[in-house]
Design a protein around this motif. Structure first.
Motif, PDB file in Angstrom:
ATOM      1  N   UNK A 157       0.832  -1.205   0.000  1.00 37.74           N
ATOM      2  CA  UNK A 157       0.000   0.000   0.000  1.00 37.74           C
ATOM      3  C   UNK A 157       0.867   1.257   0.000  1.00 37.74           C
ATOM      4  N   UNK A 158       0.505   2.200  -0.858  1.00 35.87           N
ATOM      5  CA  UNK A 158       1.258   3.448  -0.998  1.00 35.87           C
ATOM      6  C   UNK A 158       0.295   4.621  -1.121  1.00 35.87           C
ATOM      7  N   UNK A 159       0.823   5.808  -0.873  1.00 41.30           N
ATOM      8  CA  UNK A 159       0.055   7.016  -1.175  1.00 41.30           C
ATOM      9  C   UNK A 159       0.102   7.302  -2.676  1.00 41.30           C
ATOM     10  N   UNK A 160       1.303   7.169  -3.266  1.00 39.37           N
ATOM     11  CA  UNK A 160       1.504   7.476  -4.691  1.00 39.37           C
ATOM     12  C   UNK A 160       2.344   6.378  -5.330  1.00 39.37           C
ATOM     13  N   UNK A 192      -1.164  -0.963  -4.328  1.00 31.70           N
ATOM     14  CA  UNK A 192      -2.418  -0.231  -4.168  1.00 31.70           C
ATOM     15  C   UNK A 192      -2.081   1.194  -3.745  1.00 31.70           C
ATOM     16  N   UNK A 193      -2.658   2.190  -4.429  1.00 32.71           N
ATOM     17  CA  UNK A 193      -2.321   3.582  -4.140  1.00 32.71           C
ATOM     18  C   UNK A 193      -3.534   4.482  -4.307  1.00 32.71           C
ATOM     19  N   UNK A 194      -3.520   5.590  -3.547  1.00 30.66           N
ATOM     20  CA  UNK A 194      -4.595   6.568  -3.679  1.00 30.66           C
ATOM     21  C   UNK A 194      -4.483   7.318  -5.004  1.00 30.66           C
ATOM     22  N   UNK A 195      -3.242   7.663  -5.386  1.00 34.40           N
ATOM     23  CA  UNK A 195      -3.002   8.356  -6.650  1.00 34.40           C
ATOM     24  C   UNK A 195      -1.884   7.653  -7.419  1.00 34.40           C
ATOM     25  N   UNK A 196      -1.989   7.720  -8.747  1.00 29.35           N
ATOM     26  CA  UNK A 196      -1.013   7.068  -9.624  1.00 29.35           C
ATOM     27  C   UNK A 196      -0.602   8.055 -10.708  1.00 29.35           C
ATOM     28  N   UNK A 245      -7.976  10.402 -10.058  1.00 25.41           N
ATOM     29  CA  UNK A 245      -6.839  10.078  -9.192  1.00 25.41           C
ATOM     30  C   UNK A 245      -5.604   9.641  -9.982  1.00 25.41           C
ATOM     31  N   UNK A 246      -5.691   9.707 -11.308  1.00 27.43           N
ATOM     32  CA  UNK A 246      -4.579   9.263 -12.147  1.00 27.43           C
ATOM     33  C   UNK A 246      -4.071  10.439 -12.968  1.00 27.43           C
ATOM     34  N   UNK A 247      -2.765  10.681 -12.899  1.00 26.71           N
ATOM     35  CA  UNK A 247      -2.109  11.785 -13.587  1.00 26.71           C
ATOM     36  C   UNK A 247      -1.129  11.215 -14.614  1.00 26.71           C
ATOM     37  N   UNK A 248      -0.676  12.076 -15.519  1.00 30.13           N
ATOM     38  CA  UNK A 248       0.314  11.648 -16.518  1.00 30.13           C
ATOM     39  C   UNK A 248       1.214  12.825 -16.858  1.00 30.13           C
TER      40      UNK A 248
END
Length: 464
Positions: free
Chosen positions: A5-8, A137-141, A304-307
């Motif tokens: 588990x991660x934050x990012x 598993x992460x809150x944001x990717x 919650x997903x950035x690029x």
């Protein structure tokens, strides 16, 4: 199968991935980075920016040795093979990997080596080289998987004489004649590198002018110096087919021409590394070049997903990718580090190099903006004479009424460094952005930066 588990979670350890991961980690987030290689740095370090610029530097040193009369006291001009100069690039790559691995360790960022793909909007599955699957598993990717050379289906890249800008780094000999198909930034850079090694280069351009996004005068200067170094530029040409032979390659053009060489280097476009990400599992679409669409916050269709970086397209520069990645995670951690990256200088590492920022003459004329031009030619600059680097100029475009600096264009020795002074002034607010800064400021002497003072006086003297 372990679950972490991660934050990012950041996919990719190139410039964009590194920028995103470091910013999130420094804001106290628990961060993991996934990369397909067992070494960090991404394509930038291993296949693109770092090796090509290291190659260019070595070739430029060879050219200096072979053309400077002073070195004749040491020995006659020497010939170096492509594998010889490639060794210097390999040393730099090793140093870069060591440095960047240390950054991740110091910031307590976990590294996972393998192919990552989305199981859902908050879950990434990593298939490791040994077949083990790790679940993150992460809150944001953040997607920062970069790009690779575009490969059309009708070109046989399995042929041992056909290369792209990735596989050219495996070239084990120096061809006598090389065809470079595609005269964009990468094609022009490699044309400089190979011609500097004495290779006869045919540079095939789909357009009627090299790097048409540049100021026309700079583009013309590049064309002249490439031709002066035995590069044959063929404009307005498109390939019909590529015929691989045992001892070479024949390029058949739609115009009816046929060109034969020892090898062909394909430099015509890039595509985003998104085909293995499982984006269909999370409802994210890509365009025809495999690139992810984002808004000005670097957010995708999934909130919650950035690029960031090459995977989103423009400007596809390592310099911009670092800032895009940092800005993407800046939105996640909300630490006021976000900005939309749009003031990106162009850095083209041909021989001589090119750099620019802001508007060019064509754009200002079309917009009917009253501008004036100030120039400084390097052949008259003391530092350039000392360095035996007389080729080039600095060109400043400024508003003839407000004196606001509108564009800076540089061609020649240290152009990519010189441009940053102009960039700094252009980013000042209101009257602080003025060409008068360069005449009211004392520059070290002799320096290349002093060209700003010379160009500013030249431009101001044109006013009436």
């Amino acid at each position: 199968m372990a679950v972490y588990n991660y934050d990012v979670v950041v996919l990719g350890s190139g410039p964009a991935g590194e920028g995103a991961a470091m910013n999130a980690a420094k804001a106290g987030r628990k961060v993991a980075v996934v990369d397909t290689r067992r070494e960090v740095g991404g394509n930038c370090t291993h296949l693109g920016t770092i090796p090509s610029k290291a190659l260019r530097h070595s070739v430029r040193q060879i050219m200096q040795f072979n053309t400077n009369p002073m070195f004749r006291q040491i020995g006659e001009p020497r010939w170096f093979s492509f594998p010889d100069v490639l060794k210097s690039a390999e040393r730099v790559i090793g140093k870069q990997v060591t440095s960047r691995t240390g950054y991740y360790a110091r910031n307590r960022i976990d590294l996972f080596y393998g192919t990552g793909s989305f199981a859902d909007e908050q879950t990434v599955e990593v298939v490791c080289p040994n077949g083990v699957v790790e679940t993150l598993v992460a809150k944001q990717i953040v997607i920062a998987t970069g790009s690779r050379p575009y490969r059309p289906s009708d070109v046989d890249f399995r042929h041992p004489r056909v290369y792209d800008s990735d596989t050219i780094l495996t070239l084990s000999h120096t061809p006598r004649r090389l065809i470079i198909y595609g005269a964009g930034v990468i094609g022009c850079e490699y044309a400089s590198i190979f011609s500097g090694l004495g290779v006869l280069v045919d540079l095939i351009d789909n357009r009627d002018q090299l790097l048409s996004f540049l100021d026309a005068e700079i583009s013309d200067a590049l064309s002249y110096h490439l031709r002066n170094n035995n590069v044959l530029i063929r404009h307005n040409e498109e390939y019909e087919r590529i015929e691989g032979l045992d001892n070479g390659v024949i390029l058949h053009l739609k115009s009816g021409k046929k060109i034969k060489a020892d090898a062909l280097l394909w430099c015509n476009g890039r595509t985003g590394n998104t085909d293995k990400l499982g984006l269909e599992n999370i409802g994210i679409q890509v365009n025809s070049r495999g690139q992810v669409e984002v808004d000005q916050n670097y957010r995708t269709e999934q909130s919650n997903i950035f690029a960031a970086g090459d995977v989103i397209g423009w400007p596809s520069l390592a310099s911009a990718a670092y800032d895009q990645g940092r800005s993407a995670s800046g939105n996640i951690v909300e630490n006021d580090s976000w900005r939309f990256v749009d003031d990106v200088p162009t850095g083209i590492y041909t021989i001589p190099e090119i750099s620019s920022i802001g508007k060019n003459e064509r754009e200002l004329t079309q917009a009917k903006i009253p501008y004036e031009v100030g120039k400084a030619f390097f052949k008259s600059m003391a530092r350039a004479q000392i360095s035996s680097e007389p080729v080039g100029m600095l060109k400043i475009l400024f508003h003839r009424e407000t004196l606001e600096v509108l564009g800076v264009h540089c061609f020649g020795y240290q152009a990519s460094e010189i441009v940053h002074i102009g960039q700094a002034i252009m980013n000042q607010k209101g009257e602080a952005n003025s060409i008068k800064y360069f005449v009211n400021t004392t520059f070290n002497y002799p320096t290349m930066a002093e060209a700003y003072r010379v160009a500013a006086f030249d431009g101001l003297n044109r006013l009436f």
